[in-house]
Scaffold this active site. Structure first.
Site, PDB file in Angstrom:
ATOM      1  N   GLU A  88      43.371  50.661  32.384  1.00  0.00           N
ATOM      2  CA  GLU A  88      44.516  51.183  33.107  1.00  0.00           C
ATOM      3  C   GLU A  88      45.737  50.298  32.940  1.00  0.00           C
ATOM      4  OE1 GLU A  88      43.531  51.984  37.127  1.00  0.00           O
ATOM      5  OE2 GLU A  88      42.148  53.549  36.504  1.00  0.00           O
ATOM      6  N   CYS A 113      52.325  46.793  34.501  1.00  0.00           N
ATOM      7  CA  CYS A 113      51.146  45.979  34.834  1.00  0.00           C
ATOM      8  C   CYS A 113      50.055  46.269  33.808  1.00  0.00           C
ATOM      9  CB  CYS A 113      50.668  46.335  36.247  1.00  0.00           C
ATOM     10  SG  CYS A 113      49.184  45.455  36.772  1.00  0.00           S
ATOM     11  N   CYS A 127      35.754  43.481  35.086  1.00  0.00           N
ATOM     12  CA  CYS A 127      35.980  42.078  35.430  1.00  0.00           C
ATOM     13  C   CYS A 127      34.672  41.459  35.907  1.00  0.00           C
ATOM     14  CB  CYS A 127      37.029  41.941  36.533  1.00  0.00           C
ATOM     15  SG  CYS A 127      37.473  40.220  36.879  1.00  0.00           S
ATOM     16  N   CYS A 142      35.364  39.663  43.006  1.00  0.00           N
ATOM     17  CA  CYS A 142      36.009  39.523  44.310  1.00  0.00           C
ATOM     18  C   CYS A 142      35.623  40.733  45.172  1.00  0.00           C
ATOM     19  CB  CYS A 142      37.522  39.445  44.145  1.00  0.00           C
ATOM     20  SG  CYS A 142      38.023  38.090  43.082  1.00  0.00           S
ATOM     21  N   CYS A 151      37.961  44.008  45.655  1.00  0.00           N
ATOM     22  CA  CYS A 151      38.618  44.566  44.467  1.00  0.00           C
ATOM     23  C   CYS A 151      37.768  45.650  43.813  1.00  0.00           C
ATOM     24  CB  CYS A 151      38.878  43.432  43.476  1.00  0.00           C
ATOM     25  SG  CYS A 151      39.576  43.997  41.909  1.00  0.00           S
ATOM     26  N   CYS A 186      47.370  47.435  43.562  1.00  0.00           N
ATOM     27  CA  CYS A 186      46.620  46.204  43.263  1.00  0.00           C
ATOM     28  C   CYS A 186      45.153  46.372  43.598  1.00  0.00           C
ATOM     29  CB  CYS A 186      47.126  45.036  44.094  1.00  0.00           C
ATOM     30  SG  CYS A 186      48.836  44.685  43.872  1.00  0.00           S
TER      31      CYS A 186
HETATM   32  N1  SAH Z   1      42.198  38.932  37.965  1.00  0.00           N
HETATM   33  C1  SAH Z   1      43.480  38.455  38.286  1.00  0.00           C
HETATM   34  C2  SAH Z   1      44.565  39.482  38.072  1.00  0.00           C
HETATM   35  C3  SAH Z   1      44.276  40.899  38.474  1.00  0.00           C
HETATM   36  S1  SAH Z   1      44.102  41.229  40.161  1.00  0.00           S
HETATM   37  C4  SAH Z   1      43.518  37.953  39.710  1.00  0.00           C
HETATM   38  O1  SAH Z   1      42.587  38.223  40.455  1.00  0.00           O
HETATM   39  O2  SAH Z   1      44.473  37.266  40.054  1.00  0.00           O
HETATM   40  C5  SAH Z   1      45.804  41.211  40.733  1.00  0.00           C
HETATM   41  C6  SAH Z   1      45.951  40.955  42.231  1.00  0.00           C
HETATM   42  O3  SAH Z   1      45.454  42.050  42.989  1.00  0.00           O
HETATM   43  C7  SAH Z   1      45.198  39.715  42.709  1.00  0.00           C
HETATM   44  O4  SAH Z   1      46.072  38.878  43.414  1.00  0.00           O
HETATM   45  C8  SAH Z   1      44.155  40.280  43.641  1.00  0.00           C
HETATM   46  O5  SAH Z   1      43.855  39.361  44.669  1.00  0.00           O
HETATM   47  C9  SAH Z   1      44.812  41.551  44.149  1.00  0.00           C
HETATM   48  N2  SAH Z   1      43.868  42.547  44.647  1.00  0.00           N
HETATM   49  C10 SAH Z   1      42.633  42.809  44.203  1.00  0.00           C
HETATM   50  N3  SAH Z   1      42.069  43.805  44.920  1.00  0.00           N
HETATM   51  C11 SAH Z   1      42.979  44.177  45.850  1.00  0.00           C
HETATM   52  C12 SAH Z   1      42.989  45.163  46.882  1.00  0.00           C
HETATM   53  N4  SAH Z   1      41.951  45.979  47.092  1.00  0.00           N
HETATM   54  N5  SAH Z   1      44.105  45.284  47.637  1.00  0.00           N
HETATM   55  C13 SAH Z   1      45.180  44.486  47.412  1.00  0.00           C
HETATM   56  N6  SAH Z   1      45.231  43.554  46.450  1.00  0.00           N
HETATM   57  C14 SAH Z   1      44.133  43.386  45.677  1.00  0.00           C
HETATM   58 FE1  SF4 Z   2      38.706  40.337  38.812  1.00  0.00          FE
HETATM   59 FE2  SF4 Z   2      39.626  41.891  40.787  1.00  0.00          FE
HETATM   60 FE3  SF4 Z   2      38.924  39.356  41.296  1.00  0.00          FE
HETATM   61 FE4  SF4 Z   2      41.141  39.831  39.851  1.00  0.00          FE
HETATM   62  S1  SF4 Z   2      40.803  40.399  42.010  1.00  0.00           S
HETATM   63  S2  SF4 Z   2      39.526  38.340  39.402  1.00  0.00           S
HETATM   64  S3  SF4 Z   2      40.495  41.707  38.736  1.00  0.00           S
HETATM   65  S4  SF4 Z   2      37.547  41.006  40.618  1.00  0.00           S
END
Ligand code: SAH
Ligand code: SF4
Length: 372
Positions: free
Chosen positions: A87, A116, A123, A127, A130, A346
């Protein structure tokens, strides 16, 4: 797509072409953003035919689907040569774009925008808040596949980099610092080939410490954002398992030592999860953590999704958190969610979701108060 000038020179040599063909190819692919060898009219027909005969093409990612949000955001599904899809999100921001009510939507009414891009298919970092994490990791993207997403979006939008202010964020699916060399190469191609200033590109990492250090040594690099997301190790271990490998002390040490350029700041992203990391005590811990780092904090209220066991905080909690930071002298902004109704916001990168996603949520939550 993805070959640098040196590699294009080697290619030209292989076909006994003069040195300047490499420059022509480099400009055609990255600066003119042509999408097929046939459209590179400066190349002799024979050379083009010879390349095509061996299966060489420019190789832009193919737009498989796109969804347009009520706020103007477009979520693209790009297919790579092997059929994997990722995406990429286009976020236009007209001059009235901070309203958050979709008034900036529309094809022509914009001067600024952000693209973006994804760095991996899925990934591995897992997290807990996410959606991309739920996919697991399928594979890394190549430099061409990363830069190609940005180029394909620019072409689709008919964007003009000289007249329009366009930013790139490496914040889509994947952890860029776990695919470091291809990510860095794509960033250089976007700077040197396509013409993005470094200052309009930002990469976000969940905190891969050795790569944060390597990144600081790069002569050409985007700005750095770090997903902090927690006030202490206890909470961070729970929501970001990567913290068990590199804890907050190591993370903040790397941030303090990161060689910032003139007037540059590190961005800390902080996803607010109701009751988990959004209390006033947490804000005080964050203020202590970031002391000594030239930084700003981007607060992101959780974008919810199926399979995510956290709740979005109330507006008042987000605002309180922000004002505590600001009063302590830490610049803090609330990131306005974009394209939630099409699952473009995000952490919502999840390529299986074929349709426009659940629009109920976006309708219910309008965020006219969010700025920054
Ligand atoms: N993997 C990298 C970049 C992609 S994620 C990282 O984690 O930094 C980009 C941002 O989206 C990160 O700051 C992450 O904490 C945030 N993010 C992930 N899941 C989210 C969610 N469900 N709601 C809001 N922000 C989220
Ligand atoms: Fe991976 Fe999502 Fe964590 Fe970013 S926030 S490192 S995309 S699992």
């Amino acid at each position: 797509m993805g070959l640098d000038f040196q590699e294009l020179s080697t290619l030209a040599q292989k076909y006994s072409q003069p040195e300047y063909r490499a420059r022509q190819l480099f400009e055609a692919i990255y600066s003119q953003r042509l999408d097929s060898l046939d459209s590179i009219s400066t190349l002799p027909k024979q050379f083009r035919a010879a390349l095509k005969h061996e299966g060489v093409e420019i190789g832009l990612p193919r737009k498989e689907k796109s969804f347009q949000s009520s706020d103007g955001t477009i979520r693209y599904l790009f297919a790579m040569a092997d059929g994997e899809t990722v995406e990429t999100v286009w976020m236009p921001e007209g001059d009235g774009g901070e309203a958050g009510d979709g008034s900036e939507a529309g094809d022509t009414d914009w001067k600024r925008a952000t693209i973006c891009v994804s760095s991996q298919v899925g990934c591995a970092v897992n997290c807990q808040f996410c959606l991309t994490a739920l996919l697991g990791i399928k594979r890394n993207l190549s430099a061409g596949e990363i830069a190609g997403q940005a180029i394909a979006v620019l072409n689709d939008r008919g964007a003009d980099l000289e007249r329009q202010r366009i930013n790139i964020v490496f914040m889509g699916m994947g952890e860029p610092f776990l695919n470091y060399a291809p990510f860095m190469k794509s960033a250089r191609l976007l700077v040197e080939g396509v013409g993005f200033p470094e200052s309009r590109m930002t990469v976000s990492t969940s905190g891969i410490i050795p790569r944060i250090r390597d990144f600081g040594d790069e002569p050409v690099r985007p700005k750095l954002a770090i997903s902090l997301n927690a006030p202490n190790d206890e909470v961070r271990n729970r929501i970001m398992p990567i913290n068990k490998k590199w804890n907050l002390e190591l993370l903040m040490q790397a941030a303090r030592e990161f060689p910032l350029r003139n007037r540059e700041r590190i961005t800390f992203e902080y996803v607010l999860l109701n009751g988990v990391n959004d209390q006033t005590g947490h804000a005080r811990e964050v203020i202590e953590l970031v002391r000594g780092v030239r930084c700003k904090v981007n607060l992101i209220a959780l974008n919810p999704g199926p399979g995510i066991d956290f709740e979005t905080p109330e507006e008042s909690a987000v605002r309180t958190f922000q004002s505590l930071l600001v009063r302590a002298g830490v610049p803090a902004f609330i990131r306005r969610p974009r394209g939630r109704d099409i699952y473009a916001a995000c952490g919502q990168g999840q390529r299986q979701r074929a349709g426009p996603g659940l629009s109920w949520h976006c309708r219910r939550v309008l965020w006219p108060w969010a700025v920054g």
